[in-house]
Design an enzyme around this catalytic site. Structure first.
Site, PDB file in Angstrom:
ATOM      1  N   LYS A 265       0.866  -1.179   0.000  1.00  0.00           N
ATOM      2  CA  LYS A 265       0.000   0.000   0.000  1.00  0.00           C
ATOM      3  C   LYS A 265       0.898   1.222   0.000  1.00  0.00           C
ATOM      4  CE  LYS A 265      -4.538   0.398   0.346  1.00  0.00           C
ATOM      5  NZ  LYS A 265      -5.388  -0.685  -0.130  1.00  0.00           N
TER       6      LYS A 265
HETATM    7  N1  GLU Z   1      -7.027  -0.243  -3.313  1.00  0.00           N
HETATM    8  C1  GLU Z   1      -7.727  -1.446  -3.613  1.00  0.00           C
HETATM    9  C2  GLU Z   1      -7.766  -2.373  -2.403  1.00  0.00           C
HETATM   10  O1  GLU Z   1      -7.654  -1.938  -1.291  1.00  0.00           O
HETATM   11  C3  GLU Z   1      -7.232  -2.107  -4.885  1.00  0.00           C
HETATM   12  C4  GLU Z   1      -5.816  -2.570  -4.893  1.00  0.00           C
HETATM   13  C5  GLU Z   1      -5.347  -3.055  -6.253  1.00  0.00           C
HETATM   14  O2  GLU Z   1      -6.139  -3.137  -7.156  1.00  0.00           O
HETATM   15  O3  GLU Z   1      -4.142  -3.345  -6.367  1.00  0.00           O
HETATM   16  O4  GLU Z   1      -7.999  -3.543  -2.505  1.00  0.00           O
END
Ligand code: GLU
Length: 418
Positions: free
Chosen positions: A107
């Protein structure tokens, strides 16, 4: 690992420890599974439109690299800290493992209020962040995607900045980018449609009929709004939605198309005609059958877990329910929980499809994407429900156990180098 010390990270660790106890994971394996493998903090100076220079803090946490590249969103929000980002990265790991994607979790975030930045400032900030992250990312190393406060345009800037650096176009460096530059059909809607699909499955499981149900959705961003529309398609009446300023409630049902139009024009839901104003706290306690937290972490706490009135709690947000709230919800078997790492996995699943399409330069139709998405969601739902029933554990414990066990096994097989 004190740098991550923060209520959200501590919550993710608590969830991990509870499951690790149940799975009897030996102490000497826990640290390796729990703590992020790598993290990066950068200072991001940019020229503002008024001629001044401002410095923002940016982060990226890669939780584990055992199964392939790391994967996860990039969040722009005033409360972003490295601890929060680390927690979100850890949840991405369990989410990817639960759904069988060949990724570790990651993240990123920038501590900023994107609503207070102009489009040119956002572009400069995003490009600067990408530039600073170049030693740390790659299409086989770490692949970003949108999260709260970021969108397709953000991904396009990242892809462009990275591609200019490498000297050729690298679409696989990000997912959730516009279709015109290598994005996948269906990616924008994937998280919300996945949430809708699982709610429909939960309705079957609990014996409720969609057209007798009312839904309350906290958050009307990309995930919350697509979820609301998808529920309406299944015949559910959406009675309340909210944004960061508060919510709107009409027990007879909201006209979602009108709500969306109003929000686009006013940049806020406040004052939407024909609905009662409620705070975000009040919204969670409204009478309904389906409650969908689709905003920030730690919304359902020990203070309100005993008072929520739903039959299905569909966690579209990451980490919306605290472990203390879980203890209370354990005593409320009438509430069926679709835990976050399962509920919102549609986004990263279609991100995976986008990445595969980019690596192969071979693109799929929307129906192929959706068909494959629902198959993976169905399998993960069935496995979680099966474990929950057979082993008499909550849906959250089952989902986390499946995810954590897969990572543990992979680490064991690979061994410790040197
Ligand atoms: N931000 C989204 C999540 O928390 C998507 C992450 C992604 O597609 O890599 O799952």
């Amino acid at each position: 690992m004190d740098i991550y010390n923060n209520p959200t990270f501590n919550m993710a660790c608590r969830q991990f420890d509870l499951v690790a106890d149940r799975l009897q994971i030996p102490d000497d394996e826990r640290g390796r599974l729990k703590f992020p493998k790598r993290s990066m903090t950068v200072a991001l100076p940019i020229h503002c439109d008024d001629g001044s220079t401002k410095v923002f803090a940016g982060y990226r946490v890669q939780h584990h690299l055992t199964l392939g590249p790391t994967k996860g969103g990039l969040r722009y929000h005033p409360d972003v800290t490295i601890g929060e980002v680390a927690a979100l990265a850890m949840w991405m790991s369990w989410k990817c493992a639960l759904t069988g994607l060949p990724y570790g979790g990651a993240k990123g975030g920038i501590t900023c209020d994107p609503r207070k930045l102009s489009i040119t400032e956002l572009e400069r900030l995003t490009r600067r962040y990408t530039q600073e992250m170049i030693p740390f990312i790659g299409e086989k190393v770490d692949v970003m995607a949108p999260d709260m406060g970021t969108n397709e345009q953000t991904m396009a800037w990242i892809m462009d900045t990275y591609s200019v650096h490498t000297g050729y176009t690298v679409p696989g460096i990000v997912t959730g980018k516009p279709v015109a530059i290598g994005g996948s059909l269906g990616r924008r809607e994937a998280t919300g449609r996945g949430v809708g699909y699982l709610i429909n499955r939960a309705l079957d499981t609990t014996g409720l009929a969609a057209n007798n149900c009312r839904a309350v959705v906290q958050g009307f961003g990309n995930v919350g709004s697509v979820t609301a529309f998808s529920l309406a398609k299944y015949g559910v009446k959406v009675v309340a939605v909210s944004d960061m300023f508060g919510g709107i409630y009409n027990p007879k049902g909201l006209d979602l198309a009108a709500v969306e139009k109003y929000q686009e024009e006013k940049k806020s839901l406040a004052g939407f005609p024909g609905a009662e104003a409620v705070t975000n706290e009040q919204l969670l306690l409204l009478p309904c059958e389906i409650l969908v937290p689709a905003a920030l972490e730690r919304q359902i706490t020990e203070a309100n877990a005993g008072k929520i009135q739903c039959r299905i709690l569909a966690e579209a947000a990451n980490g919306p329910t605290t472990p203390e709230a879980d203890v209370i919800l354990d005593q409320r078997p009438e509430i069926f929980i679709i835990p976050d790492i399962l509920c919102n996995a549609g986004g990263v699943i279609v991100s995976y499809f986008e990445w595969v399409q980019d690596l192969q330069s071979f693109f799929w139709t929307e129906s192929e994407v959706m068909d494959k998405l629902f198959r993976i969601m169905e399998t993960a739902f069935a496995q979680t429900l099966n474990m929950s029933r057979k082993q008499k554990v909550t849906m959250r414990t089952a989902a986390l156990s499946l995810g954590i066990k897969r990572v543990q096994e992979a680490k064991k097989l690979r061994g410790l180098f040197p």
